[in-house]
Design a protein around this motif. Sequence first.
Motif, PDB file in Angstrom:
ATOM      1  N   LYS A  44       0.829  -1.197   0.000  1.00 41.62           N
ATOM      2  CA  LYS A  44       0.000   0.000   0.000  1.00 41.62           C
ATOM      3  C   LYS A  44       0.872   1.258   0.000  1.00 41.62           C
ATOM      4  O   LYS A  44       0.597   2.219  -0.730  1.00 41.62           O
ATOM      5  CB  LYS A  44      -0.911  -0.014   1.226  1.00 41.62           C
ATOM      6  N   THR A  45       1.926   1.250   0.788  1.00 43.89           N
ATOM      7  CA  THR A  45       2.822   2.397   0.874  1.00 43.89           C
ATOM      8  C   THR A  45       3.501   2.670  -0.466  1.00 43.89           C
ATOM      9  O   THR A  45       3.576   3.821  -0.906  1.00 43.89           O
ATOM     10  CB  THR A  45       3.890   2.150   1.957  1.00 43.89           C
ATOM     11  N   ARG A  47       2.469   1.747  -3.449  1.00 45.35           N
ATOM     12  CA  ARG A  47       1.473   2.182  -4.427  1.00 45.35           C
ATOM     13  C   ARG A  47       1.180   3.672  -4.273  1.00 45.35           C
ATOM     14  O   ARG A  47       1.086   4.406  -5.250  1.00 45.35           O
ATOM     15  CB  ARG A  47       0.200   1.354  -4.262  1.00 45.35           C
ATOM     16  N   ARG A  48       1.074   4.135  -3.041  1.00 46.44           N
ATOM     17  CA  ARG A  48       0.810   5.555  -2.797  1.00 46.44           C
ATOM     18  C   ARG A  48       2.015   6.424  -3.138  1.00 46.44           C
ATOM     19  O   ARG A  48       1.859   7.548  -3.614  1.00 46.44           O
ATOM     20  CB  ARG A  48       0.381   5.758  -1.356  1.00 46.44           C
ATOM     21  N   ARG A  52       2.235   9.570  -5.698  1.00 43.26           N
ATOM     22  CA  ARG A  52       2.799  10.871  -5.339  1.00 43.26           C
ATOM     23  C   ARG A  52       3.826  11.338  -6.361  1.00 43.26           C
ATOM     24  O   ARG A  52       3.828  12.491  -6.777  1.00 43.26           O
ATOM     25  CB  ARG A  52       3.461  10.803  -3.966  1.00 43.26           C
TER      26      ARG A  52
END
Length: 69
Positions: A44-45, A47-48, A52
């Motif tokens: 998840k990190t 992917r975010r 960004r």
Amino acid sequence: MKAADLREKTPDQLRDELAALKKEQFNLRFRAATGQNENTARMKTVRRDVARVLTVLNQKAAAAVSQEA
């Protein structure tokens, strides 16, 4: 990774960062598929972080176009 830190980088540095994140994302997906993934929250990190970097790259491109006009 903070967006403010990304805004200080050049577009070439951002593209390198994006490539590294995409490679890590692939490796995490591969490990998840084989059942070897230990830290599922990292997916998840990453992917975010990819989102960004892409956002900042698009903002820089839009700013460059508006300065030329």
